[in-house]
Design a protein around this motif. Sequence first.
Motif, short mmCIF file in Angstrom:
data_model
loop_
_atom_site.label_atom_id
_atom_site.label_comp_id
_atom_site.label_asym_id
_atom_site.label_seq_id
_atom_site.Cartn_x
_atom_site.Cartn_y
_atom_site.Cartn_z
N ALA A 170 0.83 -1.21 0.00
CA ALA A 170 0.00 0.00 0.00
C ALA A 170 0.86 1.26 0.00
N ALA A 171 1.92 1.26 0.80
CA ALA A 171 2.80 2.43 0.85
C ALA A 171 3.51 2.65 -0.48
N THR A 172 3.89 1.58 -1.14
CA THR A 172 4.56 1.69 -2.44
C THR A 172 3.63 2.29 -3.49
N ILE A 173 2.38 1.85 -3.51
CA ILE A 173 1.42 2.39 -4.48
C ILE A 173 1.24 3.90 -4.29
N LEU A 174 1.11 4.33 -3.06
CA LEU A 174 0.95 5.76 -2.79
C LEU A 174 2.16 6.56 -3.26
N ALA A 175 3.35 6.03 -3.04
CA ALA A 175 4.56 6.74 -3.43
C ALA A 175 4.66 6.90 -4.94
N VAL A 176 4.41 5.82 -5.68
CA VAL A 176 4.53 5.91 -7.14
C VAL A 176 3.38 6.71 -7.75
N ALA A 177 2.25 6.79 -7.07
CA ALA A 177 1.15 7.62 -7.57
C ALA A 177 1.52 9.10 -7.54
N ALA A 178 2.25 9.52 -6.52
CA ALA A 178 2.60 10.93 -6.36
C ALA A 178 3.83 11.34 -7.15
N ALA A 179 4.75 10.42 -7.44
CA ALA A 179 6.05 10.76 -8.02
C ALA A 179 5.97 11.54 -9.33
N PRO A 180 5.13 11.17 -10.32
CA PRO A 180 5.13 11.91 -11.59
C PRO A 180 4.71 13.37 -11.46
N LEU A 181 4.01 13.72 -10.40
CA LEU A 181 3.55 15.09 -10.24
C LEU A 181 4.69 16.05 -9.95
N MET A 182 5.89 15.53 -9.76
CA MET A 182 7.06 16.39 -9.60
C MET A 182 7.45 17.04 -10.93
N LEU A 183 6.95 16.52 -12.04
CA LEU A 183 7.31 17.04 -13.36
C LEU A 183 6.25 18.02 -13.86
N ASP A 184 6.71 19.13 -14.42
CA ASP A 184 5.78 20.16 -14.91
C ASP A 184 4.90 19.64 -16.03
N ASP A 185 5.48 18.85 -16.97
CA ASP A 185 4.68 18.43 -18.12
C ASP A 185 3.61 17.42 -17.73
N VAL A 186 3.80 16.69 -16.64
CA VAL A 186 2.75 15.80 -16.15
C VAL A 186 1.65 16.60 -15.47
N ARG A 187 2.05 17.58 -14.64
CA ARG A 187 1.03 18.41 -13.96
C ARG A 187 0.20 19.19 -14.98
#
Length: 412
Positions: free
Chosen positions: A378-395
């Motif tokens: 569960a903790a791993t899923i939450l971490a990888v869900a948030a990681a791409p939002l660090m990139l401007d083009d994903v946001r």
Amino acid sequence: MVSLTRNRPYRLYWTGQVLSQLGSDISVVALAFAVFAVGGGPGSLGLVLAARMIPQPLLAVVGGAAAYRTSTERVMVSAHLVSGLAQSAAVVLLLSGTGQVWHLALLALVTGAANGFFVPAQQSVVPQIVGPELRQQANALVRFPQNASKMAGRAVGGVVVAFAGPGWAIACDALSFFGAALLLSRVGVPLLRKEDAEQTKVLSDVIEGWRVFKSRRWLWVMVLQNAVALMVWLASAQVMGPVYANEELGGPRSWGLAVTALAAGLAAGSAVAVAWRPRRAGPLICGCVATMALPVAVMATHGQLAVLSLAMLIAGAGVDTAMVTWTGLMQESVPVEELSRVLSFSNVGPLVLVPLGYVLVGPAVEAVGLNVALGLSAATILAVAAAPLMLDDVRALSRRPVEIRTGEAAVA
């Protein structure tokens, strides 16, 4: 919506997809308990599931090129026939009492190979038979009855397994593959191949698909996110979930209810997607991925069936909303003549790590225990869900507004 019902290729494609999904959902509960019935445990189940997944990323790239060079329709039909034959062999082995774990693993390998060809072909069909102004509804309408079938199919599957055994549930899946193959053979998908394609090599088509895929950073980042999240989710839901059901919920009937709740959530997500076209696709998809952690966390904390079913419902809605949004985003961003080849790479990413998760989950449960393994998942899923939002083009990732065309046919 009326235009879609008048579109004969879409009607045949839609019916074939729903029929195939219904059979698969009846048998999905059966696979885990088929492994248990022939003497296997969590490690054996992980092996069988890994065998089904291993060929898919290896063959998806070739499958995308094959759909481009030959016929999307031919690839889909052939894949269904091979899968139907493999499931029929599993039925004979299980009903005769001669089945062993290695039999199921070998047949899973065949089914996975067929699916590796099928998925990139299937995902490129809608843009070829439906105009752009109706594609969002077309994608959602395909997924809505498929997901609705999961509510009935998985519940029925749990009952059939409990009272008749897993072999009969898998028999339904075999029949559904043959029926879907007949329907898909009549869709009439146009050829994507250009006039000079005969002079090109399959390798050239693969390289071109890779070039387009890697040129879009948002695309490969989101595919990487999906790869890790899907690996952890499937290891949790398809291996640890049935073990959890056996140990704490009373067996296959309870697990059938839990996965039925997941299917209800998937259907709800499809129903919403028919009318809702979200603009901010990147943040939405990431938030939806995070919902996959909910049922895993519930199992990690010894949650009861009612709480687990609610978490499954929420996760299903999130997953399907993300999938419809992602499909529409891909169809808008990639030219239709390149779509099957690019989709082959976007499908490879999510699948390539899944066998590793299936293989490792058994030893992980033995090393740290079922509930700790679920909590880490569960903790791993939450971490990888948030990681791409660090990139401007994903946001900033968003869908284009629809331009309604008048006086044109619905068929592309």
